[in-house]
Design a protein around this motif. Sequence first.
Motif, PDB file in Angstrom:
ATOM      1  N   CYS A 208       0.807  -1.223   0.000  1.00 49.17           N
ATOM      2  CA  CYS A 208       0.000   0.000   0.000  1.00 49.17           C
ATOM      3  C   CYS A 208       0.843   1.278   0.000  1.00 49.17           C
ATOM      4  O   CYS A 208       0.288   2.368   0.096  1.00 49.17           O
ATOM      5  CB  CYS A 208      -0.965  -0.006   1.173  1.00 49.17           C
ATOM      6  SG  CYS A 208      -0.157  -0.105   2.767  1.00 49.17           S
ATOM      7  N   GLY A 209       2.148   1.176  -0.116  1.00 50.30           N
ATOM      8  CA  GLY A 209       3.002   2.362  -0.138  1.00 50.30           C
ATOM      9  C   GLY A 209       2.588   3.398  -1.164  1.00 50.30           C
ATOM     10  O   GLY A 209       2.468   4.585  -0.842  1.00 50.30           O
ATOM     11  N   PRO A 210       2.329   2.998  -2.436  1.00 43.81           N
ATOM     12  CA  PRO A 210       1.911   3.989  -3.431  1.00 43.81           C
ATOM     13  C   PRO A 210       0.594   4.684  -3.071  1.00 43.81           C
ATOM     14  O   PRO A 210       0.422   5.869  -3.331  1.00 43.81           O
ATOM     15  CB  PRO A 210       1.778   3.172  -4.719  1.00 43.81           C
ATOM     16  CG  PRO A 210       2.717   2.023  -4.533  1.00 43.81           C
ATOM     17  CD  PRO A 210       2.634   1.704  -3.054  1.00 43.81           C
TER      18      PRO A 210
ATOM     19  N   ASP B  59       1.376   7.226  -0.487  1.00 42.65           N
ATOM     20  CA  ASP B  59       2.022   8.381  -1.130  1.00 42.65           C
ATOM     21  C   ASP B  59       0.984   9.311  -1.750  1.00 42.65           C
ATOM     22  O   ASP B  59       1.066  10.536  -1.617  1.00 42.65           O
ATOM     23  CB  ASP B  59       3.009   7.924  -2.207  1.00 42.65           C
ATOM     24  CG  ASP B  59       4.225   7.209  -1.645  1.00 42.65           C
ATOM     25  OD1 ASP B  59       4.502   7.357  -0.436  1.00 42.65           O
ATOM     26  OD2 ASP B  59       4.889   6.495  -2.417  1.00 42.65           O
ATOM     27  N   ARG B  60      -0.015   8.740  -2.422  1.00 41.84           N
ATOM     28  CA  ARG B  60      -1.080   9.563  -3.028  1.00 41.84           C
ATOM     29  C   ARG B  60      -1.869  10.304  -1.957  1.00 41.84           C
ATOM     30  O   ARG B  60      -2.199  11.474  -2.119  1.00 41.84           O
ATOM     31  CB  ARG B  60      -2.015   8.694  -3.861  1.00 41.84           C
ATOM     32  CG  ARG B  60      -1.389   8.227  -5.158  1.00 41.84           C
ATOM     33  CD  ARG B  60      -2.331   7.420  -5.982  1.00 41.84           C
ATOM     34  NE  ARG B  60      -3.429   8.266  -6.460  1.00 41.84           N
ATOM     35  CZ  ARG B  60      -4.509   7.801  -7.026  1.00 41.84           C
ATOM     36  NH1 ARG B  60      -4.663   6.510  -7.210  1.00 41.84           N
ATOM     37  NH2 ARG B  60      -5.453   8.621  -7.435  1.00 41.84           N
ATOM     38  N   ALA B  61      -2.183   9.608  -0.870  1.00 48.54           N
ATOM     39  CA  ALA B  61      -2.930  10.249   0.219  1.00 48.54           C
ATOM     40  C   ALA B  61      -2.118  11.393   0.821  1.00 48.54           C
ATOM     41  O   ALA B  61      -2.653  12.476   1.093  1.00 48.54           O
ATOM     42  CB  ALA B  61      -3.279   9.220   1.296  1.00 48.54           C
ATOM     43  N   ARG B  62      -0.825  11.171   1.020  1.00 50.03           N
ATOM     44  CA  ARG B  62       0.044  12.209   1.597  1.00 50.03           C
ATOM     45  C   ARG B  62       0.101  13.426   0.673  1.00 50.03           C
ATOM     46  O   ARG B  62       0.040  14.568   1.109  1.00 50.03           O
ATOM     47  CB  ARG B  62       1.441  11.641   1.859  1.00 50.03           C
ATOM     48  CG  ARG B  62       2.318  12.505   2.733  1.00 50.03           C
ATOM     49  CD  ARG B  62       3.636  11.841   3.130  1.00 50.03           C
ATOM     50  NE  ARG B  62       4.260  11.024   2.116  1.00 50.03           N
ATOM     51  CZ  ARG B  62       4.099   9.705   1.982  1.00 50.03           C
ATOM     52  NH1 ARG B  62       3.336   9.041   2.821  1.00 50.03           N
ATOM     53  NH2 ARG B  62       4.703   9.039   1.031  1.00 50.03           N
ATOM     54  N   THR B  63       0.191  13.181  -0.635  1.00 47.84           N
ATOM     55  CA  THR B  63       0.204  14.274  -1.612  1.00 47.84           C
ATOM     56  C   THR B  63      -1.079  15.086  -1.531  1.00 47.84           C
ATOM     57  O   THR B  63      -1.077  16.298  -1.719  1.00 47.84           O
ATOM     58  CB  THR B  63       0.390  13.709  -3.038  1.00 47.84           C
ATOM     59  OG1 THR B  63       1.629  13.014  -3.081  1.00 47.84           O
ATOM     60  CG2 THR B  63       0.389  14.806  -4.077  1.00 47.84           C
TER      61      THR B  63
ATOM     62  N   THR C 207       0.059  10.784   6.372  1.00 47.86           N
ATOM     63  CA  THR C 207       0.312   9.359   6.245  1.00 47.86           C
ATOM     64  C   THR C 207       1.811   9.088   6.294  1.00 47.86           C
ATOM     65  O   THR C 207       2.591   9.828   5.705  1.00 47.86           O
ATOM     66  CB  THR C 207      -0.183   8.846   4.878  1.00 47.86           C
ATOM     67  OG1 THR C 207      -1.257   9.627   4.432  1.00 47.86           O
ATOM     68  CG2 THR C 207      -0.652   7.443   4.952  1.00 47.86           C
ATOM     69  N   ALA C 208       2.191   8.034   6.969  1.00 45.54           N
ATOM     70  CA  ALA C 208       3.604   7.689   7.089  1.00 45.54           C
ATOM     71  C   ALA C 208       4.160   7.184   5.762  1.00 45.54           C
ATOM     72  O   ALA C 208       3.536   6.376   5.079  1.00 45.54           O
ATOM     73  CB  ALA C 208       3.791   6.624   8.166  1.00 45.54           C
TER      74      ALA C 208
ATOM     75  N   GLN D 189       7.972   5.816   8.187  1.00 51.13           N
ATOM     76  CA  GLN D 189       8.256   7.088   8.839  1.00 51.13           C
ATOM     77  C   GLN D 189       7.475   7.167  10.151  1.00 51.13           C
ATOM     78  O   GLN D 189       6.317   6.751  10.232  1.00 51.13           O
ATOM     79  CB  GLN D 189       7.819   8.206   7.899  1.00 51.13           C
ATOM     80  CG  GLN D 189       7.917   9.585   8.443  1.00 51.13           C
ATOM     81  CD  GLN D 189       7.303  10.590   7.458  1.00 51.13           C
ATOM     82  OE1 GLN D 189       6.465  10.255   6.638  1.00 51.13           O
ATOM     83  NE2 GLN D 189       7.752  11.815   7.559  1.00 51.13           N
ATOM     84  N   ARG D 190       8.115   7.679  11.163  1.00 49.99           N
ATOM     85  CA  ARG D 190       7.431   7.890  12.439  1.00 49.99           C
ATOM     86  C   ARG D 190       6.902   9.317  12.454  1.00 49.99           C
ATOM     87  O   ARG D 190       7.660  10.276  12.395  1.00 49.99           O
ATOM     88  CB  ARG D 190       8.378   7.669  13.607  1.00 49.99           C
ATOM     89  CG  ARG D 190       7.652   7.801  14.915  1.00 49.99           C
ATOM     90  CD  ARG D 190       8.451   7.288  16.053  1.00 49.99           C
ATOM     91  NE  ARG D 190       7.677   7.487  17.273  1.00 49.99           N
ATOM     92  CZ  ARG D 190       8.190   7.577  18.454  1.00 49.99           C
ATOM     93  NH1 ARG D 190       9.493   7.442  18.616  1.00 49.99           N
ATOM     94  NH2 ARG D 190       7.431   7.768  19.500  1.00 49.99           N
ATOM     95  N   LEU D 191       5.583   9.437  12.527  1.00 45.84           N
ATOM     96  CA  LEU D 191       4.949  10.745  12.544  1.00 45.84           C
ATOM     97  C   LEU D 191       4.749  11.207  13.979  1.00 45.84           C
ATOM     98  O   LEU D 191       4.554  10.387  14.884  1.00 45.84           O
ATOM     99  CB  LEU D 191       3.594  10.680  11.836  1.00 45.84           C
ATOM    100  CG  LEU D 191       3.637  10.333  10.352  1.00 45.84           C
ATOM    101  CD1 LEU D 191       2.231  10.172   9.796  1.00 45.84           C
ATOM    102  CD2 LEU D 191       4.397  11.381   9.580  1.00 45.84           C
TER     103      LEU D 191
END
Length: 139
Positions: free
Chosen positions: A66-68, A71-75, A80-81, A98-100
């Motif tokens: 689910c990394g991609p 990434d989309r959600a963070r953008t 999101t970590a 990543q630790r948020l």
Amino acid sequence: MTFAGPTQAWPRAARLDAPRVLDRIFAITGVRLVLEGPCPGGEVGAAYVRWPDGRRSVLTAARTQCGPLADRARTAGVPTARHELTARVDGVRVVVQQRLPGRRRPPSTPPWCGRCCRSTASSPTCSPGRRRSSPPSCI
């Protein structure tokens, strides 16, 4: 959309043996992460780790790639970590993410119920304060 009830839940993930997983990550990638200790709560035995440059991250297990999507959600502005390292270790996909900053949330009514109640206030299937076992059709 329906969700499985307690008797049909996904199988519980095996707990991570963090020291062994970190040794395997080193053998596979050459990256030596230092174990700082277990994360509180959770299901899989996530652990805090430190990179050689001093950054702190979280080691956990993942069922999907689910990394991609993260990434989309963070953008889009969702906190999101970032997946900093992923590997398959002895048949288990592990993620160093990543630790948020933040703290653990207390239990509450699922956020999707609040959204639904605001958008369909007159709906007999979702009233304020009511806990649901499945998400409403409005999401």
